[in-house]
Write a protein that holds these residues in place. Structure first.
Motif, PDB file in Angstrom:
ATOM      1  N   PRO A 483      22.054  19.611   1.352  1.00 35.01           N
ATOM      2  CA  PRO A 483      21.461  19.550  -0.082  1.00 35.01           C
ATOM      3  C   PRO A 483      22.032  18.532  -0.703  1.00 35.01           C
ATOM      4  CG  PRO A 483      21.964  21.705   0.638  1.00 35.01           C
ATOM      5  CD  PRO A 483      22.482  20.840   1.808  1.00 35.01           C
ATOM      6  N   ASP A 484      23.397  17.848  -0.482  1.00 30.47           N
ATOM      7  CA  ASP A 484      23.764  16.634  -1.161  1.00 30.47           C
ATOM      8  C   ASP A 484      23.420  15.188  -0.478  1.00 30.47           C
ATOM      9  OD1 ASP A 484      25.543  16.328   0.839  1.00 30.47           O
ATOM     10  OD2 ASP A 484      27.229  16.443  -0.289  1.00 30.47           O
ATOM     11  N   ARG A 485      22.527  15.580   0.521  1.00 37.18           N
ATOM     12  CA  ARG A 485      21.953  14.324   1.216  1.00 37.18           C
ATOM     13  C   ARG A 485      23.255  13.506   1.705  1.00 37.18           C
ATOM     14  NH1 ARG A 485      16.497  13.077  -2.460  1.00 37.18           N
ATOM     15  NH2 ARG A 485      16.142  15.395  -2.911  1.00 37.18           N
ATOM     16  N   GLY A 486      24.149  14.213   2.217  1.00 33.17           N
ATOM     17  CA  GLY A 486      25.139  13.439   3.012  1.00 33.17           C
ATOM     18  C   GLY A 486      26.170  12.688   1.999  1.00 33.17           C
ATOM     19  N   VAL A 487      26.195  12.919   0.746  1.00 31.24           N
ATOM     20  CA  VAL A 487      27.053  12.051  -0.191  1.00 31.24           C
ATOM     21  C   VAL A 487      28.751  12.564  -0.110  1.00 31.24           C
ATOM     22  CG1 VAL A 487      27.908  12.287  -2.772  1.00 31.24           C
ATOM     23  CG2 VAL A 487      25.839  11.721  -2.023  1.00 31.24           C
ATOM     24  N   GLU A 488      28.640  14.048   0.384  1.00 27.32           N
ATOM     25  CA  GLU A 488      30.172  14.340   0.637  1.00 27.32           C
ATOM     26  C   GLU A 488      30.579  14.111   2.060  1.00 27.32           C
ATOM     27  OE1 GLU A 488      32.605  15.475  -1.584  1.00 27.32           O
ATOM     28  OE2 GLU A 488      31.126  15.203  -3.219  1.00 27.32           O
ATOM     29  N   ALA A 489      29.679  13.807   2.840  1.00 27.28           N
ATOM     30  CA  ALA A 489      30.060  13.633   4.427  1.00 27.28           C
ATOM     31  C   ALA A 489      30.325  12.454   4.765  1.00 27.28           C
ATOM     32  CB  ALA A 489      28.755  14.260   5.398  1.00 27.28           C
ATOM     33  N   ALA A 490      29.972  11.552   3.560  1.00 26.36           N
ATOM     34  CA  ALA A 490      29.907  10.047   3.995  1.00 26.36           C
ATOM     35  C   ALA A 490      31.299   9.654   4.342  1.00 26.36           C
ATOM     36  CB  ALA A 490      29.583   9.209   2.598  1.00 26.36           C
ATOM     37  N   VAL A 519      21.689   6.937  -2.189  1.00 27.98           N
ATOM     38  CA  VAL A 519      21.224   8.359  -2.358  1.00 27.98           C
ATOM     39  C   VAL A 519      20.945   8.472  -3.907  1.00 27.98           C
ATOM     40  CG1 VAL A 519      21.883  10.816  -2.545  1.00 27.98           C
ATOM     41  CG2 VAL A 519      22.621   9.425  -0.557  1.00 27.98           C
ATOM     42  N   ALA A 520      21.799   7.770  -4.613  1.00 30.48           N
ATOM     43  CA  ALA A 520      21.776   7.931  -6.279  1.00 30.48           C
ATOM     44  C   ALA A 520      20.243   7.470  -6.524  1.00 30.48           C
ATOM     45  CB  ALA A 520      22.836   7.401  -7.024  1.00 30.48           C
ATOM     46  N   ALA A 521      19.853   6.338  -6.001  1.00 36.30           N
ATOM     47  CA  ALA A 521      18.741   5.160  -6.246  1.00 36.30           C
ATOM     48  C   ALA A 521      17.648   6.138  -5.721  1.00 36.30           C
ATOM     49  CB  ALA A 521      18.954   4.098  -5.469  1.00 36.30           C
ATOM     50  N   GLU A 522      17.592   6.774  -4.547  1.00 31.14           N
ATOM     51  CA  GLU A 522      16.539   7.816  -4.051  1.00 31.14           C
ATOM     52  C   GLU A 522      16.102   8.758  -5.104  1.00 31.14           C
ATOM     53  OE1 GLU A 522      17.596   8.561   0.021  1.00 31.14           O
ATOM     54  OE2 GLU A 522      16.575   6.727   0.730  1.00 31.14           O
ATOM     55  N   ARG A 523      17.302   9.293  -5.443  1.00 32.73           N
ATOM     56  CA  ARG A 523      17.131  10.535  -6.613  1.00 32.73           C
ATOM     57  C   ARG A 523      16.518  10.209  -7.701  1.00 32.73           C
ATOM     58  NH1 ARG A 523      19.248  15.613  -4.946  1.00 32.73           N
ATOM     59  NH2 ARG A 523      20.686  15.667  -3.735  1.00 32.73           N
ATOM     60  N   ALA A 524      17.007   9.069  -8.275  1.00 34.09           N
ATOM     61  CA  ALA A 524      16.539   8.289  -9.421  1.00 34.09           C
ATOM     62  C   ALA A 524      14.853   7.893  -9.361  1.00 34.09           C
ATOM     63  CB  ALA A 524      17.074   7.206  -9.698  1.00 34.09           C
ATOM     64  N   SER A 525      14.429   7.638  -8.163  1.00 34.66           N
ATOM     65  CA  SER A 525      13.211   7.019  -7.836  1.00 34.66           C
ATOM     66  C   SER A 525      12.146   8.302  -7.858  1.00 34.66           C
ATOM     67  CB  SER A 525      12.917   6.290  -6.464  1.00 34.66           C
ATOM     68  OG  SER A 525      13.323   7.298  -5.330  1.00 34.66           O
ATOM     69  N   GLN A 526      12.678   9.529  -7.306  1.00 31.30           N
ATOM     70  CA  GLN A 526      11.997  10.462  -7.032  1.00 31.30           C
ATOM     71  C   GLN A 526      11.757  11.393  -8.546  1.00 31.30           C
ATOM     72  OE1 GLN A 526      14.152  12.459  -3.972  1.00 31.30           O
ATOM     73  NE2 GLN A 526      13.881  10.714  -2.518  1.00 31.30           N
ATOM     74  N   ALA A 527      12.435  10.931  -9.563  1.00 36.34           N
ATOM     75  CA  ALA A 527      12.226  11.327 -10.914  1.00 36.34           C
ATOM     76  C   ALA A 527      11.117  10.485 -11.680  1.00 36.34           C
ATOM     77  CB  ALA A 527      13.370  11.511 -11.504  1.00 36.34           C
ATOM     78  N   GLU A 528      10.587   9.200 -11.064  1.00 45.31           N
ATOM     79  CA  GLU A 528       9.794   8.553 -11.639  1.00 45.31           C
ATOM     80  C   GLU A 528       8.471   9.105 -11.326  1.00 45.31           C
ATOM     81  OE1 GLU A 528      10.579   6.288 -13.900  1.00 45.31           O
ATOM     82  OE2 GLU A 528      12.758   6.127 -13.644  1.00 45.31           O
ATOM     83  N   PRO A 529       7.414   8.590 -12.597  1.00 42.38           N
ATOM     84  CA  PRO A 529       6.058   9.213 -12.449  1.00 42.38           C
ATOM     85  C   PRO A 529       5.114   8.472 -11.598  1.00 42.38           C
ATOM     86  CG  PRO A 529       6.561   7.836 -14.585  1.00 42.38           C
ATOM     87  CD  PRO A 529       7.748   7.892 -13.866  1.00 42.38           C
TER      88      PRO A 529
END
Length: 548
Positions: A483-490, A519-529
């Motif tokens: 769920p956190d896309r590997g942020v904590e595992a990194a 990961v932050a950039a991917e999450r941000a891109s997925q919120a763009e229209p």
């Protein structure tokens, strides 16, 4: 590779390029393989994870393509890499009582026939009640019955990596993080390539009697370096997929359904469902295609047409986007462009292969090498890759049969050994040897417990991973399955790989920071229209490999 002249130099570390390197080296040639980023970093890690004949191509009367793909499906499932691929059932819902069952049923019967006797389990017709028993999560009012059939499934990124490793096993020379910056030419003939090593900054020259360009969506860019264009162009089509937890959809079978613009797949994949796909033109950054909010909305909307319990954005665990390299044609819709492949030699010493589909990689590779060796003065044996199993395949069946014993010997649950066998095949013994040498590696990752710590070490020790992103996104699928896309595992993963790769604390911290920014950039891109805004948001993150 700089020591002497290669027979064949292959550009591109996707499934076709690694397949071409394997094809060439098993003909007895001296072969080099170059990849600008990581093995399968582009299209070959962004597919629907299927090996299939392409049921929809029957409707287009492309029987030759379907027959060829089904033959390759059988080879992949039953001979070349049974440790990585396996059959998966699909339900095709019917919405009309008589004509559709006859029409679709005839097509699927032909599909099974073209697949041959050594294919997958045959199709069967289901009533609505039987279909809902197989797929209780379906809305009852969306179907009057169904047909169930089987196709194949594979972890595309690991499969491509295994192709590269198998090519090296047979003597090929392979380098990732090696970007081709131009061609070496003599008297109008391509005689090699100039290469920039992205890890050391060194510029090198690699000479070869023939160069094969298997760069996928970068085909035109590489071709421009040769000073001319081939007889076709390559057009990128973006395919987006989302992952949701397995428990959110109640079913024992996958599902396929036609949409207005593409095909909808609901595919069981480990602890998740893969839902895809989109099929839209993409002309922005090729290295990091971005999924937009519109893409996610579309996939959830199409899935919710059929599901009794609708999905929301909160259910989405992971998202990935890949680019299909389609042969450009006259159609404005990428979904209608040809999935056939083409091989051309626009200038002496250079062969280009493009188009096609993941399942037919071996045929594409064979055809490309056939064209390359036709220019060589020596007689070269014909392709033998239909007989060459990937590393990890030999002995896999025996190891599977004794998985309970392996589990007991190493203090692991049998389900864990089964997962390891599906990811490593008979090379599981390399992973188990790491456990014996260091029992601490037998522990699961704290924030990604589906993977043992030993698998992370194996990724950099034997599977060619050079960066944290390589491990989290392709050797494992932590970047889309947690769920956190590997942020904590990194951080834990960086600590494990640092001694093997020679990282100091500063380098390890930089890798962790870069991955988290990605990961932050991917999450941000997925919120763009839309695509343009999603692309801009995704490119905010640094790319350590290229320095961008």
């Amino acid at each position: 590779m700089t020591e002497g002249e290669l027979d064949v130099l292959v550009i591109g570390g996707g499934v076709v390029g690694t397949g071409a390197a394997l094809d060439a080296v098993t003909r007895g040639l001296r072969v080099g393989l170059l990849e600008a980023r990581d093995w399968a970093a582009g299209t070959s890690s962004g597919s629907s994870k299927l090996v299939h004949g392409g049921l929809r191509y029957l409707e287009q009367l492309d029987f030759g393509l379907v027959r060829e793909a089904l033959r390759e499906r059988s080879l992949i499932l039953h001979h070349l890499c049974p440790h990585l691929a396996r059959p998966v059932p699909f339900l095709y819902p019917l919405t009309h009582r008589v004509w559709e069952r006859f029409y679709v049923g005839s097509g699927i019967a032909l599909y099974d026939t073209l697949g041959g006797r050594k294919g997958v389990p045959g199709h069967r017709h289901l009533s609505r009640r039987q279909a809902l028993r197989e797929f209780p999560g379906l809305r009852a009012d969306t179907l009057v019955g169904a047909i169930q059939y089987h196709d194949g499934q594979v972890d595309d990124a690991r499969h491509t990596m295994f192709l590269a490793r198998t090519a090296v096993h047979h003597g090929a020379l392979a380098a990732s993080s090696a970007r081709v910056t131009g061609f070496l030419t003599e008297a109008g003939r391509v005689v090699g390539a100039r290469v920039h090593d992205l890890e050391t900054g060194e510029d090198l020259e690699v000479r070869a009697r023939h160069v094969v360009n298997a760069a996928g969506v970068w085909t035109d860019e590489i071709q421009d370096m040769a000073g001319g264009r081939g007889s076709f162009g390559v057009r990128a089509s973006k395919g987006v997929h989302v992952l949701v937890p397995r428990e959110r959809i109640q079913s024992s079978t996958g599902l396929i359904s036609k949409t207005a613009t593409s095909v909808l797949f609901l595919i069981p994949w480990g602890r998740h469902w893969v839902i895809g796909t989109t099929d839209t033109d993409w002309s922005l950054d090729l290295a990091h295609p971005a999924a937009s909010r519109a893409d996610l909305d579309y996939l959830l909307e199409q899935a919710n047409r059929l599901l009794a319990h609708p999905l929301t954005h909160d259910d989405v665990v992971g998202v990935y986007a890949g680019l299909r390299p389609l042969l450009a044609g006259e159609s404005d819709a990428t979904s209608k462009l040809s999935r056939e492949h083409a091989v051309v030699s626009p200038v002496p010493g250079l062969t280009i292969v493009a188009g096609g589909k993941y399942t037919t990689y071996r045929v594409m590779a064979r055809d490309a090498v056939d064209a390359a060796v036709a220019e060589l003065p020596d007689a070269v044996p014909s392709s033998c890759t239909e007989k060459v199993r990937l590393v990890g395949a030999d002995g896999y069946e025996a190891d599977w049969n004794r998985r309970h014993r392996l589990a007991a010997e190493h203090g692991l649950h049998v389900a864990r050994v089964e997962d390891l066998l599906h990811r490593h095949g008979s090379l599981v013994h390399e992973v188990l040897a790491l456990l014996r040498a260091d029992p601490d590696l037998a522990r699961p990752l704290a924030h990604a417990p589906d993977h043992l710590r030993a698998e992370v070490v194996q990724a950099v020790r034997a599977e060619g991973a050079l960066h944290l992103d390589d491990v989290l996104a392709r050797r494992t699928r932590i970047s889309i399955t947690v769920p956190d896309r590997g942020v904590e595992a990194a951080e834990e993963v960086a600590e494990l790989v640092a001694p093997v790769l020679g990282w100091d604390q500063v380098r390890a911290a930089r890798e962790v920071r870069a991955y988290r920014e990605r990961v932050a950039a991917e999450r941000a891109s997925q919120a763009e229209p839309d695509d343009s805004r999603a692309d801009a948001a995704r490119l905010v993150a640094a790319d350590l490999r290229t320095g961008a």
